[in-house]
Motif scaffolding. Structure first.
Motif, PDB file in Angstrom:
ATOM      1  N   ALA A 120      72.472  33.180  82.896  1.00 34.27           N
ATOM      2  CA  ALA A 120      71.041  33.122  82.621  1.00 34.27           C
ATOM      3  C   ALA A 120      70.356  34.302  83.306  1.00 34.27           C
ATOM      4  O   ALA A 120      70.887  34.861  84.274  1.00 34.27           O
ATOM      5  CB  ALA A 120      70.475  31.808  83.125  1.00 34.27           C
ATOM      6  N   PRO A 121      69.181  34.682  82.821  1.00 38.78           N
ATOM      7  CA  PRO A 121      68.471  35.817  83.431  1.00 38.78           C
ATOM      8  C   PRO A 121      68.251  35.627  84.929  1.00 38.78           C
ATOM      9  O   PRO A 121      67.795  34.572  85.370  1.00 38.78           O
ATOM     10  CB  PRO A 121      67.137  35.817  82.680  1.00 38.78           C
ATOM     11  CG  PRO A 121      67.437  35.190  81.371  1.00 38.78           C
ATOM     12  CD  PRO A 121      68.465  34.143  81.657  1.00 38.78           C
ATOM     13  N   GLY A 122      68.636  36.640  85.691  1.00 38.05           N
ATOM     14  CA  GLY A 122      68.433  36.594  87.123  1.00 38.05           C
ATOM     15  C   GLY A 122      69.412  35.732  87.882  1.00 38.05           C
ATOM     16  O   GLY A 122      69.261  35.549  89.096  1.00 38.05           O
ATOM     17  N   GLN A 123      70.415  35.200  87.193  1.00 38.97           N
ATOM     18  CA  GLN A 123      71.378  34.324  87.842  1.00 38.97           C
ATOM     19  C   GLN A 123      72.796  34.887  87.722  1.00 38.97           C
ATOM     20  O   GLN A 123      73.058  35.761  86.913  1.00 38.97           O
ATOM     21  CB  GLN A 123      71.325  32.920  87.234  1.00 38.97           C
ATOM     22  CG  GLN A 123      69.983  32.234  87.416  1.00 38.97           C
ATOM     23  CD  GLN A 123      70.000  30.789  86.966  1.00 38.97           C
ATOM     24  OE1 GLN A 123      71.060  30.165  86.889  1.00 38.97           O
ATOM     25  NE2 GLN A 123      68.837  30.252  86.688  1.00 38.97           N
ATOM     26  N   GLN A 124      73.675  34.353  88.543  1.00 39.32           N
ATOM     27  CA  GLN A 124      75.063  34.782  88.495  1.00 39.32           C
ATOM     28  C   GLN A 124      75.786  34.136  87.309  1.00 39.32           C
ATOM     29  O   GLN A 124      75.360  33.104  86.792  1.00 39.32           O
ATOM     30  CB  GLN A 124      75.779  34.407  89.799  1.00 39.32           C
ATOM     31  CG  GLN A 124      75.305  35.189  91.012  1.00 39.32           C
ATOM     32  CD  GLN A 124      76.135  34.895  92.244  1.00 39.32           C
ATOM     33  OE1 GLN A 124      76.743  33.826  92.362  1.00 39.32           O
ATOM     34  NE2 GLN A 124      76.189  35.837  93.164  1.00 39.32           N
ATOM     35  N   ARG A 125      76.877  34.756  86.911  1.00 37.18           N
ATOM     36  CA  ARG A 125      77.685  34.199  85.834  1.00 37.18           C
ATOM     37  C   ARG A 125      78.281  32.869  86.304  1.00 37.18           C
ATOM     38  O   ARG A 125      78.777  32.762  87.422  1.00 37.18           O
ATOM     39  CB  ARG A 125      78.786  35.169  85.431  1.00 37.18           C
ATOM     40  CG  ARG A 125      79.511  34.794  84.154  1.00 37.18           C
ATOM     41  CD  ARG A 125      80.343  35.947  83.640  1.00 37.18           C
ATOM     42  NE  ARG A 125      79.504  37.071  83.250  1.00 37.18           N
ATOM     43  CZ  ARG A 125      79.959  38.148  82.629  1.00 37.18           C
ATOM     44  NH1 ARG A 125      81.248  38.259  82.336  1.00 37.18           N
ATOM     45  NH2 ARG A 125      79.141  39.143  82.306  1.00 37.18           N
ATOM     46  N   GLU A 126      78.223  31.885  85.423  1.00 36.78           N
ATOM     47  CA  GLU A 126      78.602  30.515  85.761  1.00 36.78           C
ATOM     48  C   GLU A 126      79.733  30.037  84.857  1.00 36.78           C
ATOM     49  O   GLU A 126      79.672  30.198  83.633  1.00 36.78           O
ATOM     50  CB  GLU A 126      77.368  29.614  85.577  1.00 36.78           C
ATOM     51  CG  GLU A 126      77.614  28.128  85.723  1.00 36.78           C
ATOM     52  CD  GLU A 126      76.434  27.288  85.266  1.00 36.78           C
ATOM     53  OE1 GLU A 126      76.377  26.106  85.632  1.00 36.78           O
ATOM     54  OE2 GLU A 126      75.576  27.808  84.521  1.00 36.78           O
ATOM     55  N   LEU A 167      71.506  19.849  73.888  1.00 39.38           N
ATOM     56  CA  LEU A 167      71.149  21.072  74.608  1.00 39.38           C
ATOM     57  C   LEU A 167      69.811  20.922  75.323  1.00 39.38           C
ATOM     58  O   LEU A 167      68.883  20.267  74.841  1.00 39.38           O
ATOM     59  CB  LEU A 167      71.120  22.248  73.648  1.00 39.38           C
ATOM     60  CG  LEU A 167      72.512  22.772  73.272  1.00 39.38           C
ATOM     61  CD1 LEU A 167      72.467  23.617  72.013  1.00 39.38           C
ATOM     62  CD2 LEU A 167      73.098  23.580  74.434  1.00 39.38           C
ATOM     63  N   LYS A 168      69.742  21.561  76.489  1.00 36.17           N
ATOM     64  CA  LYS A 168      68.563  21.540  77.323  1.00 36.17           C
ATOM     65  C   LYS A 168      68.062  22.974  77.510  1.00 36.17           C
ATOM     66  O   LYS A 168      68.815  23.937  77.340  1.00 36.17           O
ATOM     67  CB  LYS A 168      68.904  20.936  78.684  1.00 36.17           C
ATOM     68  CG  LYS A 168      69.592  19.588  78.638  1.00 36.17           C
ATOM     69  CD  LYS A 168      70.025  19.153  80.029  1.00 36.17           C
ATOM     70  CE  LYS A 168      70.770  17.835  79.998  1.00 36.17           C
ATOM     71  NZ  LYS A 168      71.223  17.409  81.352  1.00 36.17           N
ATOM     72  N   SER A 169      66.824  23.083  77.942  1.00 40.19           N
ATOM     73  CA  SER A 169      66.274  24.423  78.154  1.00 40.19           C
ATOM     74  C   SER A 169      67.078  25.189  79.199  1.00 40.19           C
ATOM     75  O   SER A 169      67.216  26.415  79.100  1.00 40.19           O
ATOM     76  CB  SER A 169      64.805  24.319  78.579  1.00 40.19           C
ATOM     77  OG  SER A 169      64.697  23.537  79.759  1.00 40.19           O
ATOM     78  N   GLU A 170      67.617  24.466  80.168  1.00 36.55           N
ATOM     79  CA  GLU A 170      68.404  25.141  81.211  1.00 36.55           C
ATOM     80  C   GLU A 170      69.765  25.632  80.727  1.00 36.55           C
ATOM     81  O   GLU A 170      70.489  26.290  81.469  1.00 36.55           O
ATOM     82  CB  GLU A 170      68.588  24.235  82.431  1.00 36.55           C
ATOM     83  CG  GLU A 170      69.107  22.853  82.132  1.00 36.55           C
ATOM     84  CD  GLU A 170      67.974  21.831  82.041  1.00 36.55           C
ATOM     85  OE1 GLU A 170      66.946  22.123  81.403  1.00 36.55           O
ATOM     86  OE2 GLU A 170      68.151  20.724  82.609  1.00 36.55           O
ATOM     87  N   ASP A 171      70.123  25.318  79.490  1.00 41.53           N
ATOM     88  CA  ASP A 171      71.348  25.861  78.907  1.00 41.53           C
ATOM     89  C   ASP A 171      71.127  27.259  78.327  1.00 41.53           C
ATOM     90  O   ASP A 171      72.081  27.914  77.896  1.00 41.53           O
ATOM     91  CB  ASP A 171      71.868  24.944  77.793  1.00 41.53           C
ATOM     92  CG  ASP A 171      72.337  23.604  78.302  1.00 41.53           C
ATOM     93  OD1 ASP A 171      72.039  22.584  77.654  1.00 41.53           O
ATOM     94  OD2 ASP A 171      72.998  23.559  79.369  1.00 41.53           O
ATOM     95  N   THR A 172      69.893  27.712  78.319  1.00 38.42           N
ATOM     96  CA  THR A 172      69.587  29.044  77.816  1.00 38.42           C
ATOM     97  C   THR A 172      70.281  30.105  78.652  1.00 38.42           C
ATOM     98  O   THR A 172      70.131  30.146  79.869  1.00 38.42           O
ATOM     99  CB  THR A 172      68.076  29.290  77.826  1.00 38.42           C
ATOM    100  OG1 THR A 172      67.448  28.390  76.901  1.00 38.42           O
ATOM    101  CG2 THR A 172      67.751  30.726  77.446  1.00 38.42           C
TER     102      THR A 172
END
Length: 121
Positions: free
Chosen positions: A39-45, A85-90
């Motif tokens: 996600a933008p600004g976050q590490q690869r998960e 799906l949730k918004s946090e899955d973007t």
């Protein structure tokens, strides 16, 4: 080995989407395949992985029960079915091929280009 991810797009919360990752090269069935997201600004998960035979799968807690990873070794393709799906899955979703099972991205030597999934109303 080359990986081509596809299937991303815009979906409403609660909706579903299926990602595909086509793999070229030899010995597809010998690779553990994984899906990751960033996600933008976050590490690869880490999201999910599947063994070469398809008999073993493992999921991150954040997607357990909502996402399903599968593979078709005859088609050299791995899939990620995403439900509820949730918004946090973007995020941008990446497929990867590795020599052994791991949730650590460093194990995976081959990566696709990523496909964007946007969950929004």
């Amino acid at each position: 080995v080359q990986l081509q991810a596809s299937g991303g797009g815009l979906v409403q919360p609660g909706g579903s989407l299926r990602l595909s990752c086509a793999v070229s090269g030899r010995s597809f069935s010998s690779y553990t395949m994984g899906w990751f997201r960033q996600a933008p600004g976050q590490q690869r998960e880490f999201i999910a992985r599947i063994s070469g035979s398809g008999g073993n799968t493992y999921y991150a807690d954040s997607v357990l029960g909502r996402f399903t990873i599968s593979r078709d070794n005859a088609k050299n393709t791995v899939y990620l079915e995403m439900n509820s799906l949730k918004s946090e899955d973007t995020a941008v979703y990446y497929c990867a091929a590795g020599a052994r099972a791991s949730s650590w991205s460093g194990i995976y030597g081959y990566w696709g280009q990523g496909t964007l999934v946007t969950v929004s109303s």
